[in-house]
Write an enzyme that holds these catalytic residues in place. Structure first.
Site, short mmCIF file in Angstrom:
data_model
loop_
_atom_site.label_atom_id
_atom_site.label_comp_id
_atom_site.label_asym_id
_atom_site.label_seq_id
_atom_site.Cartn_x
_atom_site.Cartn_y
_atom_site.Cartn_z
N HIS A 75 16.81 26.75 103.24
CA HIS A 75 16.26 25.41 103.40
C HIS A 75 14.80 25.43 103.86
CE1 HIS A 75 17.23 20.95 104.52
NE2 HIS A 75 16.10 21.07 103.88
N ARG A 130 19.63 16.78 99.76
CA ARG A 130 20.32 16.85 101.04
C ARG A 130 21.75 17.28 100.78
NH1 ARG A 130 16.23 17.48 103.29
NH2 ARG A 130 14.98 15.89 104.30
N GLU A 134 25.68 22.06 107.20
CA GLU A 134 24.51 22.92 107.30
C GLU A 134 24.28 23.23 108.77
OE1 GLU A 134 20.88 22.93 104.50
OE2 GLU A 134 20.41 21.54 106.13
#
Length: 124
Positions: free
Chosen positions: A91, A43, A72
């Site tokens: 991602h 993460r 993000e």
């Protein structure tokens, strides 16, 4: 910290918890080999982004591969986009063309095994 100076590649793959938030920071990047690569598939919040940028700019580490970032999505013009020793993926590293079919087969097999194991030995 003990393994960082010995590692050629450091891969972060952990959930984001209070213990892992900011896990990789200035001290960790300084402890790494100058020839080492950092890969984050965990993460974005597990990495102190400013410390990572600084380590890359100062050549404290050789490069980074980032499937996640903080923030993000990474804003346009961010320093990480401009670095030739950084790869940023969208991602979706866990997805593949046959992924859904594999998930379905695995789920179906798990249900089959559960039902089989749950049967009572008396009533079959």
């Amino acid at each position: 910290m003990e393994l960082l100076p010995k590692s050629d590649v450091v891969v972060l793959a952990c959930p984001l918890t209070e213990e892992t938030r900011g896990l990789m920071g200035e001290a960790q990047f300084k402890a790494m080999k100058k020839t080492a690569y950092f890969i984050n598939i965990a993460r974005g919040g597990s990495v102190q982004t400013a410390a990572l940028v600084e380590a890359l700019e100062k050549k404290q580490i050789a490069g980074a591969g980032l499937d996640v970032t903080d923030p993000e999505p990474l804003p346009d013009g961010h320093a990480l986009w401009k670095m030739s020793n950084v790869v940023v993926s969208p991602h979706i590293g866990g997805q593949s063309p046959e992924g859904r079919e594999r998930q379905w087969r695995l789920s179906r097999e798990n249900v089959r095994r559960f039902v089989r194991a749950s049967r009572c030995c008396v009533c079959g």
